[in-house]
Every structure is written in C-alpha cells, then in structure tokens.
Design an enzyme around this catalytic site. Sequence first.
Site, PDB file in Angstrom:
ATOM      1  CB  SER A  10     -41.150 -11.097  33.547  1.00 19.81           C
ATOM      2  OG  SER A  10     -41.818 -12.311  33.670  1.00 19.81           O
ATOM      3  N   GLY A  11     -39.264  -9.102  31.235  1.00 25.60           N
ATOM      4  CA  GLY A  11     -39.031  -7.692  30.898  1.00 25.60           C
ATOM      5  C   GLY A  11     -37.889  -7.107  31.702  1.00 25.60           C
TER       6      GLY A  11
ATOM      7  CG  LEU B 227     -36.786  -9.815  26.844  1.00 28.63           C
ATOM      8  CD1 LEU B 227     -37.586  -8.610  26.357  1.00 28.63           C
ATOM      9  CD2 LEU B 227     -35.304  -9.638  26.518  1.00 28.63           C
TER      10      LEU B 227
ATOM     11  CE1 TYR C   4     -49.587 -19.597  28.901  1.00 30.37           C
ATOM     12  CE2 TYR C   4     -49.297 -19.008  26.612  1.00 30.37           C
ATOM     13  CZ  TYR C   4     -48.811 -19.558  27.776  1.00 30.37           C
ATOM     14  OH  TYR C   4     -47.533 -20.070  27.808  1.00 30.37           O
TER      15      TYR C   4
ATOM     16  CG  LEU D 198     -32.305 -10.234  31.402  1.00 29.10           C
ATOM     17  CD1 LEU D 198     -31.908 -11.523  30.690  1.00 29.10           C
ATOM     18  CD2 LEU D 198     -31.047  -9.440  31.766  1.00 29.10           C
TER      19      LEU D 198
ATOM     20  CG  ASP E  88     -46.187 -21.032  22.786  1.00 30.31           C
ATOM     21  OD1 ASP E  88     -46.300 -22.270  22.608  1.00 30.31           O
ATOM     22  OD2 ASP E  88     -46.178 -20.510  23.920  1.00 30.31           O
TER      23      ASP E  88
ATOM     24  CD  GLN F 244     -43.324 -23.071  25.273  1.00 30.88           C
ATOM     25  OE1 GLN F 244     -43.825 -22.222  26.004  1.00 30.88           O
ATOM     26  NE2 GLN F 244     -43.956 -23.539  24.218  1.00 30.88           N
TER      27      GLN F 244
END
Length: 374
Positions: A228-229, A226, A71, A231, A66, A195
């Site tokens: 962004s991390g 997560l 981006y 979790l 994806d 999404q």
Amino acid sequence: MAAIGNVGYNYLGASGLKVSNICLGTMTFGTCKGSFPVFECNTQLDEKQSHEVLDKYVQLGGNFVDTANVYSKGKSEEIIGSWLQKQERDRIIIATKCRAQMDASDQNSCGLSRRHIVQSVEESMFRLKTNYIDLFQAHAWDNGTPIEETMRTFDDLVRCGKIRYYGFSNVCGWQLQKIVEFAKYNRINQPISLQQQYSLLCRQSEWEEFMVCKNEGLGVLSWGALKSGFLSGKFKRGEKPSKTQSRVGFYNADENVAKQVGLAVVWSDYNENDAYWNLIDKMGKIAAAHGKSIPQVAIRWLLQQDVVASVIIGATSIKQLEDNMGASAGWELSKEEMSALDAASPRMSYYPYDFLWRLNGPDRYNQFNRSIKL
Ligand SMILES: NC(=O)c1ccc[n+]([C@@H]2O[C@H](COP(=O)([O-])OP(=O)(O)OC[C@H]3O[C@@H](n4cnc5c(N)ncnc54)[C@H](OP(=O)(O)O)[C@@H]3O)[C@@H](O)[C@H]2O)c1
C-alpha cells in the site's frame, strides 16, 4: 523475457497471451463513499487524472490494465471505458474481476454463481465500453457456490467469446489445486493466472499457491508490491504519516478504518516493527548501489521470481508511475542482492513446510521428475 524499449513482456502462464511485466492497477481510479474505505482515500484519482496515468502507462510501453467491478463501485471500469473508446482496443489487455457484493439489497449480486458471473461480465463490458474482456478473474473463493458451477460458467464464457481467458485471485493452495484438477479432468479451458498479494512483506503464498502455479502452468499477477505504499521508503521510522497524503496514512489515522481494512491489505503497526524498517534500510542501500529507488527494488525483486508474469502496480501520480515502470527492464538485482533481500524479508516458517523443505534439498532434485517443479 522479451523486452520492447524499457518494458519487459512475458507470456501469461501457459497461454499464448503476452503481457507487459508491469500491469497498471486501477483500484485508485474514482472515489466512492460507503463501500470499502480504500475508495474514500484522498489520494484516489478523478477521471482526468486517471486518463493521464493511463496515457503515460501506454506511452511507456505497458499493455495490461487490471480493474474489478467493485473498484469505486464500477467507477474504475467506467473511467477505463471512456479512455478505451479513444484507443486501439486490440492493443490493450483488460483484466477485471467479480465476487464482491455490488448491491446490498440484492442477495444475488455477489459470489461466483453462474447467474452473478454472467451478469457481472455483461455489466463490466457495458462500463468498459467493450464487447470482450481479455482476462476475467474470480476475485476470491466463494464457499456458497460449487466450484463446478463456477468453472463451467468460465468455460462457457470463453467458448462464446465474451472473455478470452480466465483466472483466480485470493485463493489458498487446496482451492487452486481443485480448480486446476476440475479443468484438467473435464477437458475444459484452464485458468491461466493467479492474482495474489505478494511482496517482500507478504510471502505466505510461496508455500502452497505458487507451487501449484509452477506445476500447473499458471502465471502469478502480484498485487500489493509496496504494501500500500509502506515499502516505498517515503515514511520515516517513528513518524506518523499524515492522514490525507497517502493511503498508508489514511488507513492508520483511524483505528476503525485499520480494523475494517485488516492486515490482509495494510501493515497497521508498521512503526513498531524493527524487522520491517531494517528491510527498508537494506532496500535503500541496494537501490543506491544501482542508482534506483526503493519501489523499483521492491518491484524488481518480484519480477525476478520465476513464477511472476506481471507485477500489478498502483500509482497516484505520473511521478509514481514513472518510478514504478523503471523496474521493468534494463537492469537486474544480482544473486547476492536477491539473497540479501530474502534474508531481510521477515518470513514465518510453518509446519510442515519447513520440515519438508529441509528434507527435500538438492540431493532430492530429480530432473526427470516432471511432476514437481520447485
Ligand atoms: N486481487 C485483489 O484482491 C487485489 C487487492 C488489492 C489490489 N489489487 C490490484 O493491485 C493493484 C495494486 O495494488 P496496491 O495499490 O495495493 O499496490 P501497492 O503497490 O502495494 O500500493 C500502491 C500505493 O502505493 C503508493 N505508491 C505507489 N508507487 C509509489 C512510489 N513510487 N513512491 C511512493 N509511493 C508510491 C500509492 O499510494 P499513496 O500515493 O496513497 O501513498 C499507491 O496507490 C490495484 O490497483 C489492483 O489493481 C488487487
């Protein structure tokens, strides 16, 4: 779910397309100053590192990548393009998106107008070095363009073969139902996926959008598994993470960045919320019982939601990639563990959903009522 080796495969919504249940997110590919703060973070990957991650992902059994035009302002797509040239193109499912502003000096370089969508597809194909896109997604709803114009454009692009399928991202319930109804009643190609941000710390879409997906046959591609991390279990209660070693640290080191990014993307006062840390503690205990990691529990919980077709992961190293891919297949969270995670996951209940859900318990379940799938 079918599995090949240690990777599961699902149909993407009510389409005949099969994707690995872990999709590789590539928002971390490339850097770019002056667009969105996330693309300036230290943990973004350069071309060589990105290619290593892509190689490893495919080696582990993944087939679904994806990206988005925005981006790193096109660099993510370019990095995938230089890698894709060396692959068997038809073995990889490429998903990309448009909607965000690409050129501040051009009024028409954003949104979901026919002009911008067609131009974006052409530009994405050029950067990706491909002559078709498997899944083209609207990155978010656009109030400026009639949905009829957007839908007709997607349908035309499918018919002429430039895109194989299309989907939406970041929309709310009424918008998604309107999208589906337009396709249905005009007998044009239907969207196959949604999404949406979804995790144990972000469950709002369960009320509306996922109900539409279940009833209308769209597969959910979840992002932000997560948070962004946050979790991942790598941060400790009360300790401020370093600015340079993680995206969470980068967002939280600077109030202006945190404000600009907003709560939609990252949890910014994480160290003050006991409910969040209690959830991580619970995930840690469940992970230990399976000999798995906290990220694997976070991703596995998503994979066991019937509406989810594939979880889009982010990884800034091979180690993270291998860790996250380890959630894909070969083990399951038990019913009791799923319930314990549900209970530990902080959820707001909003009127009228709480009211309606209480009134529509098991005694109102009608197996012959095909119009309602709960
Ligand atoms: N449609 C949309 O609007 C939208 C929005 C956002 C993302 N997405 C898609 O979804 C993908 C994933 O989103 P996301 O990056 O927000 O996902 P995420 O899973 O919430 O966060 C990923 C980040 O967490 C850290 N991490 C990942 N695995 C880890 C592990 N095993 N252990 C410790 N830390 C780990 C890494 O950051 P650090 O190394 O910096 O800590 C990584 O960049 C994106 O690449 C993109 O394709 C879509």
